[in-house]
Design an enzyme around this catalytic site. Structure first.
Site, mmCIF file in Angstrom:
data_model
loop_
_atom_site.group_PDB
_atom_site.id
_atom_site.type_symbol
_atom_site.label_atom_id
_atom_site.label_comp_id
_atom_site.label_asym_id
_atom_site.label_seq_id
_atom_site.Cartn_x
_atom_site.Cartn_y
_atom_site.Cartn_z
ATOM 1 N N CYS A 137 43.827 75.244 -20.502
ATOM 2 C CA CYS A 137 43.638 73.792 -20.442
ATOM 3 C C CYS A 137 43.354 73.423 -18.988
ATOM 4 C CB CYS A 137 44.903 73.054 -20.865
ATOM 5 S SG CYS A 137 45.494 73.515 -22.488
ATOM 6 N N ARG A 186 37.494 74.514 -19.123
ATOM 7 C CA ARG A 186 38.760 75.166 -19.439
ATOM 8 C C ARG A 186 39.270 74.830 -20.843
ATOM 9 N NH1 ARG A 186 41.331 77.224 -15.205
ATOM 10 N NH2 ARG A 186 43.282 77.139 -16.348
ATOM 11 N N TRP A 189 42.866 73.036 -24.501
ATOM 12 C CA TRP A 189 42.443 74.168 -25.327
ATOM 13 C C TRP A 189 43.672 74.500 -26.159
ATOM 14 C CZ3 TRP A 189 38.284 76.576 -26.884
ATOM 15 C CH2 TRP A 189 38.401 77.853 -27.439
ATOM 16 N N ASN A 243 49.550 73.241 -18.966
ATOM 17 C CA ASN A 243 48.583 74.292 -19.296
ATOM 18 C C ASN A 243 49.374 75.588 -19.433
ATOM 19 O OD1 ASN A 243 46.477 76.175 -19.368
ATOM 20 N ND2 ASN A 243 46.273 76.179 -17.143
ATOM 21 N N GLY A 244 49.431 76.137 -20.642
ATOM 22 C CA GLY A 244 50.183 77.380 -20.831
ATOM 23 C C GLY A 244 50.870 77.393 -22.179
ATOM 24 N N GLU A 265 26.212 96.975 -27.774
ATOM 25 C CA GLU A 265 26.551 95.720 -27.099
ATOM 26 C C GLU A 265 25.823 95.615 -25.750
ATOM 27 O OE1 GLU A 265 27.784 93.003 -27.874
ATOM 28 O OE2 GLU A 265 28.480 92.079 -26.020
ATOM 29 N N LYS A 320 23.254 92.631 -24.737
ATOM 30 C CA LYS A 320 23.421 91.785 -23.537
ATOM 31 C C LYS A 320 22.116 91.725 -22.750
ATOM 32 C CE LYS A 320 26.155 90.007 -24.321
ATOM 33 N NZ LYS A 320 27.099 90.110 -25.387
ATOM 34 N N GLU A 364 19.338 89.649 -24.770
ATOM 35 C CA GLU A 364 19.462 88.213 -24.995
ATOM 36 C C GLU A 364 19.337 87.381 -23.732
ATOM 37 O OE1 GLU A 364 23.189 86.651 -26.557
ATOM 38 O OE2 GLU A 364 24.277 88.317 -25.661
ATOM 39 N N HIS A 383 16.523 112.422 -33.079
ATOM 40 C CA HIS A 383 15.934 112.152 -34.394
ATOM 41 C C HIS A 383 14.870 111.053 -34.316
ATOM 42 C CE1 HIS A 383 18.843 114.810 -36.258
ATOM 43 N NE2 HIS A 383 19.792 114.206 -35.556
ATOM 44 N N LYS A 435 25.303 78.798 -28.644
ATOM 45 C CA LYS A 435 26.616 79.436 -28.563
ATOM 46 C C LYS A 435 27.222 79.618 -29.957
ATOM 47 C CE LYS A 435 29.982 81.267 -26.370
ATOM 48 N NZ LYS A 435 29.722 82.681 -26.053
HETATM 49 O O1 M6R Z 1 30.982 82.919 -32.558
HETATM 50 P P1 M6R Z 1 30.671 84.261 -33.169
HETATM 51 O O2 M6R Z 1 31.459 85.361 -32.563
HETATM 52 O O3 M6R Z 1 30.796 84.241 -34.671
HETATM 53 O O4 M6R Z 1 29.156 84.488 -32.832
HETATM 54 C C1 M6R Z 1 28.474 85.609 -33.317
HETATM 55 C C2 M6R Z 1 27.181 85.827 -32.584
HETATM 56 O O5 M6R Z 1 26.352 84.712 -32.726
HETATM 57 C C3 M6R Z 1 27.424 86.060 -31.088
HETATM 58 O O6 M6R Z 1 28.310 87.119 -30.879
HETATM 59 C C4 M6R Z 1 26.107 86.374 -30.390
HETATM 60 O O7 M6R Z 1 25.606 87.585 -30.822
HETATM 61 C C5 M6R Z 1 26.310 86.366 -28.872
HETATM 62 N N1 M6R Z 1 25.444 85.425 -28.261
HETATM 63 C C6 M6R Z 1 26.043 87.681 -28.242
HETATM 64 O O8 M6R Z 1 26.260 87.649 -26.875
#
Ligand code: M6R
Length: 615
Positions: free
Chosen positions: A2, A27, A75, A101-102, A488, A492, A495, A511, A610
């Site tokens: 928070c 936060r 939060w 906050n905590g 992953e 990264k 994207e 393969h 997001k």
């Molecule tokens: O909020 P979520 O974890 O359900 O989101 C899933 C994906 O949309 C999310 O992980 C996306 O792949 C990220 N932008 C990757 O960095």
């Protein structure tokens, strides 16, 4: 996580607090509130929603006069985000007002004790318990506010940064910290209080950062007294000169939310552990699991549904669950699962993983699994999110708000919580002895410090990024626990830099993907000493023989890969199942720096959002 803000001085407190909350919104932003004292009355306005919602409501509902006040952006941890659970909280007498906050972990017994003494509560929060505990101590012991805060905090277990004042003595604010940050801005006859220095940077660049276990009383616009909460000893204030400028501060001093969130991982992982892991006693406590333990112990299978990075965390969990708990695991893309009439048994446990808790495909997969009679458990970061409400039970990762679209701390905290669940089940199923169990817990406890050490690879990541930023393609390879990390790492890079990248299990390379390798192709190989090391070294030889460029992610002190690779980035040693928590760090840094060097919008990459709330 928070944000807290406070002011006492000669200016109007409201604009300072409001702006401070806007700066601290990173936060937490599920609710916000302000308390002001105008010389006659204590005025409190709080609301579910963002600081902007608070502003609209506040300016129409209460007068904003007053030179002392506190504010909070929340939060949620205890209690869903709603108006009542929002801070500030007021004591039963109506005199004391607090922001926090905590987490006060022992709030339940304290609350019960206060109820027995005649106190009543309106919210579900630990914070309302704390403010009434302070009030109770103050009247019982007949002490000043500062002393009452100190005595009360010594009865609590948990983490806090608090600010509290008494409307009957509105010439002082008492603040304290343990585990959550708190800065005091020292102006001319005025004090500012905040979770970080951003809310007061234009008023003063003199700040005191309270240390853990310290409290302070700021009084009469001039007096400041810092003490240790435990033993009451006085502390000499150390005033620092801030090196901040207004542009930096919105991301807490970082250039982007993504890099800030990468650096938050040691704390985020610690927050995921908090209150759950008792290493000495050899216990992992998680209410969502404990309350449904038979479902887990009798599960025929665990089926994970998730998307994107969360799906990668699910893949790591597959290795961990099968290794420790010996429960078969299947990991499904939620978007595929929901449309393919999957075979689901009533004794399956479905684990839905989602940072945002709002992903539409994951939500639909949950509904389908429930229709088919499975028990559905959620692993979410956002408290009170749709998925956390739709699942039968769950566990929050407590990573704090993740604002950068590229998931970083969400990934490592998801793996952390899934590891805790797997270890707990393994112990209960008799697959691990108490000694083995404790060894794993001890090692897990050391992970935040090791992540902090892995973050020191930043400079190396910058050098490697500078050399490869212009490539068109990249390959990421890993085996075992680190195969999902390769996926992953590639995600990264894709994207945020828009460079095409693929992740593969290292042995799959021969393969097909090996055909792609030439002197232009960088291949990031995760080659930690613990996991199939010799096999991975052979894969590296194969790439080398075809002139590929090797970037090795290796254990500290590695010599063999160093001989073959064009670059190596070292990470600390850990037990093999925990390596993904470390190997992922340089991959995050590498993609971040490449994207920055290419001038991309790191926090808001094109075409992405997001929370993916549409199919
Ligand atoms: O909020 P979520 O974890 O359900 O989101 C899933 C994906 O949309 C999310 O992980 C996306 O792949 C990220 N932008 C990757 O960095």
């Amino acid at each position: 996580m928070c944000g807290i803000v406070g002011y006492i001085g000669h200016r109007e407190a409201y604009p300072i607090i409001l702006q401070g909350l806007q700066r601290l919104e990173y936060r937490g932003y599920d609710s916000a509130g302000i308390a002001l004292y105008d010389g006659d009355h204590l005025k409190v306005c709080k609301t579910k929603g963002k600081v902007e919602d608070l502003k609209n409501r506040l300016e129409s509902e209460i007068s904003t006069k007053g030179t002392i006040g506190i504010g909070h952006t929340r939060w949620a941890t205890h209690g869903v985000p709603n108006d009542i659970n929002s801070h500030p909280h007021i004591s039963n007498s109506g005199n004391l007002v607090i922001i926090h906050n905590g987490i006060i972990e022992n709030y339940d017994p304290l609350r019960q004790e206060l109820i027995n003494r005649g106190y009543s509560f309106q919210s579900d929060t630990d914070t309302e318990v704390l403010v009434n505990l302070i009030e109770d101590v103050k009247s019982k012991e007949n002490v000043k506010l500062g002393k009452a805060v100190q005595i009360a905090l010594n009865q609590t277990i948990g983490a806090y940064a608090i600010a509290v004042f008494d409307k009957t003595k509105p010439n002082e604010i008492v603040v304290a910290r343990l585990g959550s940050p708190l800065a005091i801005g020292v102006g001319d006859d005025e004090f500012f209080i905040a979770s970080d220095a951003t809310p007061f940077i234009e008023y003063t660049n003199n700040a005191i950062y309270l240390e853990d276990g310290e409290m302070a009383v700021v009084r009469n616009h001039k007096e400041l007294e810092i003490r240790k909460i435990k033993d009451d000893s006085l502390v000499d204030p150390y005033i620092q000169e801030l090196q901040l400028n207004l542009e930096q501060i919105e991301k807490g001093g970082y250039d982007h939310f993504m890099i800030k969130e990468i650096y938050e991982q040691p704390d985020a992982i610690t927050d995921t552990f908090r209150g759950r892991m008792k290493t000495k006693e050899g216990i992992i406590r998680m209410a969502g699991i404990d309350d449904n333990i038979d479902k887990f112990l009798n599960a025929r299978r665990i089926v994970v549904v998730a998307c994107g990075t969360s799906w990668h965390a699910g893949l790591v969990a597959e290795y961990i669950f099968e290794e420790f708990a010996r429960i078969p695991v299947e990991v499904e893309y939620a978007s595929e699962f929901r449309y393919r009439n999957p075979v689901i048994y009533e004794d399956d446990v479905v684990i839905a993983i989602s940072q945002s808790g709002e992903t539409a495909d994951t939500m639909a997969a949950i509904k389908l699994a429930k229709e088919k009679g499975a028990f559905v458990f959620g692993v979410c970061n956002v408290v009170g999110s749709s998925i956390s409400r739709e699942t039968h039970a769950g566990a929050y990762t407590h990573a704090g708000p993740e604002i950068g679209v590229a998931s970083t701390k969400a990934f490592t905290t998801q793996i952390t919580i899934l590891t805790l669940i797997a270890l707990k089940l393994a112990k209960l199923k008799g697959k691990l002895s108490l000694t083995e169990f404790r060894t794993y817990l001890q090692e897990l406890e050391s992970i935040p410090a090791k992540v902090a050490e892995a973050l020191k690879s930043n400079e190396q990541a910058i050098r490697v990024a500078a050399q490869y930023k212009d490539v068109a393609n990249a390959l990421y390879l890993g085996r075992g626990y680190n195969f999902p990390v390769a996926l992953e790492g590639a995600l990264k890079l894709k994207e945020i830099s828009y460079i095409h990248a693929e992740g593969y299990p290292a042995a799959e390379m021969k393969h097909g993907p090996i055909a792609l390798i030439d002197e232009e192709m960088p291949v990031v190989v995760i080659a930690t000493r613990q996991g199939h090391y010799e096999k991975v070294v052979s894969n590296i030889e194969e790439i080398k023989a075809r002139s590929g460029k090797i970037i090795g992610i290796v254990s500290k002190g590695d010599t063999e890969v160093k001989k073959l690779a064009d670059h190596v980035i070292e990470i600390p040693e850990t037990l093999e199942p925990f390596t993904p928590l470390l190997t992922t760090i340089p991959l995050q840094l590498l993609s971040y720096h490449i994207a920055v060097m290419l001038g991309k919008n790191v926090d808001q990459p094109r075409n992405l959002a997001k929370s993916v709330t549409v199919e």
